[in-house]
Design a protein around this motif. Structure first.
Motif, PDB file in Angstrom:
ATOM      1  N   LEU A 152       0.832  -1.205   0.000  1.00  0.00           N
ATOM      2  CA  LEU A 152       0.000   0.000   0.000  1.00  0.00           C
ATOM      3  C   LEU A 152       0.869   1.259   0.000  1.00  0.00           C
ATOM      4  CD1 LEU A 152      -2.866   1.198   0.187  1.00  0.00           C
ATOM      5  CD2 LEU A 152      -2.638   1.078   2.665  1.00  0.00           C
ATOM      6  N   ILE A 153       1.858   1.292   0.879  1.00  0.00           N
ATOM      7  CA  ILE A 153       2.730   2.470   0.970  1.00  0.00           C
ATOM      8  C   ILE A 153       3.518   2.664  -0.322  1.00  0.00           C
ATOM      9  CG2 ILE A 153       4.774   3.407   2.140  1.00  0.00           C
ATOM     10  CD1 ILE A 153       3.655   2.146   4.732  1.00  0.00           C
ATOM     11  N   SER A 154       4.114   1.594  -0.833  1.00  0.00           N
ATOM     12  CA  SER A 154       4.891   1.736  -2.075  1.00  0.00           C
ATOM     13  C   SER A 154       3.994   2.102  -3.256  1.00  0.00           C
ATOM     14  CB  SER A 154       5.676   0.464  -2.363  1.00  0.00           C
ATOM     15  OG  SER A 154       4.802  -0.598  -2.642  1.00  0.00           O
ATOM     16  N   GLY A 155       2.759   1.578  -3.256  1.00  0.00           N
ATOM     17  CA  GLY A 155       1.822   1.923  -4.330  1.00  0.00           C
ATOM     18  C   GLY A 155       1.421   3.383  -4.281  1.00  0.00           C
ATOM     19  N   VAL A 156       1.119   3.867  -3.080  1.00  0.00           N
ATOM     20  CA  VAL A 156       0.742   5.282  -2.932  1.00  0.00           C
ATOM     21  C   VAL A 156       1.916   6.174  -3.313  1.00  0.00           C
ATOM     22  CG1 VAL A 156       0.123   7.050  -1.239  1.00  0.00           C
ATOM     23  CG2 VAL A 156      -1.056   4.862  -1.223  1.00  0.00           C
ATOM     24  N   LEU A 157       3.120   5.818  -2.865  1.00  0.00           N
ATOM     25  CA  LEU A 157       4.299   6.617  -3.217  1.00  0.00           C
ATOM     26  C   LEU A 157       4.546   6.619  -4.718  1.00  0.00           C
ATOM     27  CD1 LEU A 157       6.802   5.730  -0.346  1.00  0.00           C
ATOM     28  CD2 LEU A 157       5.522   7.852  -0.677  1.00  0.00           C
ATOM     29  N   SER A 158       4.355   5.476  -5.365  1.00  0.00           N
ATOM     30  CA  SER A 158       4.566   5.428  -6.817  1.00  0.00           C
ATOM     31  C   SER A 158       3.527   6.268  -7.548  1.00  0.00           C
ATOM     32  CB  SER A 158       4.562   3.985  -7.315  1.00  0.00           C
ATOM     33  OG  SER A 158       3.301   3.401  -7.144  1.00  0.00           O
ATOM     34  N   TRP A 159       2.278   6.293  -7.081  1.00  0.00           N
ATOM     35  CA  TRP A 159       1.253   7.128  -7.714  1.00  0.00           C
ATOM     36  C   TRP A 159       1.556   8.605  -7.484  1.00  0.00           C
ATOM     37  CZ3 TRP A 159      -1.918   5.847 -11.390  1.00  0.00           C
ATOM     38  CH2 TRP A 159      -2.312   4.512 -11.539  1.00  0.00           C
TER      39      TRP A 159
END
Length: 165
Positions: A152-159
């Protein structure tokens, strides 16, 4: 010492202590020893009780007959109805969350391969729990949660990185 046992309303003996093992005697089998004035139950002879067959079926228990409630049944009923005991009455903690649905959603929405690790751990939780490996199921649940959060954290950061470009 010689023993006589009552079998079919007839005395059988004399028998040595070792020979008594050949007969299926219970605590209420009548025994007579030379020098004794009368027959006594086997429970009155400690040396005989060590070899007595205890494979005796007790009579049905009726708590009402003794004018007191059957406490054991209420304890067992409470235990079976407890969330920490299975239907068989054995200890069984609550099933841990497998975080499988969350992991799948985050993996799809964030297009992140880290979510696959969370899915793998999440899919192990129920199997381990059903095998009564409760500690392993709890550990798999914790790993599934941790990898879900990392995804979740890496996905939000990538977005965020994609939209701030």
């Amino acid at each position: 010492m010689k023993y006589y046992i009552a079998r079919d309303n007839k005395p059988v003996g004399p028998l040595e202590l070792d020979e008594l093992r050949l007969y299926s005697i219970g605590p209420d089998t009548f025994i007579w020893v030379p020098g004794s004035p009368d027959w006594k139950e086997a429970r009155n002879f400690p040396e005989v009780m060590s070899i007595v067959s205890m494979d005796v079926t007790p009579p049905p228990f009726d708590a009402a007959k003794f004018n007191r409630p059957n406490v054991d049944s209420t304890v067992c009923e409470a235990r079976v109805n407890s969330e920490e005991y299975g239907v068989d009455g054995r200890y069984q903690p609550l099933r841990p969350n497998n975080y499988l649905a969350e992991a799948i959603v985050v993996t799809i929405l964030c297009c992140n391969l880290l979510g696959i690790i969370s899915i793998v751990y999440g899919s192990k939780v129920n199997r381990l729990y059903d095998e009564r490996r409760f500690d392993d199921a709890r550990r798999a649940s914790i790993n599934a949660r941790n990898w879900f959060v990392a995804t979740l954290i890496s996905g939000v950061l990538s977005w965020i990185v994609i939209f701030l470009r």
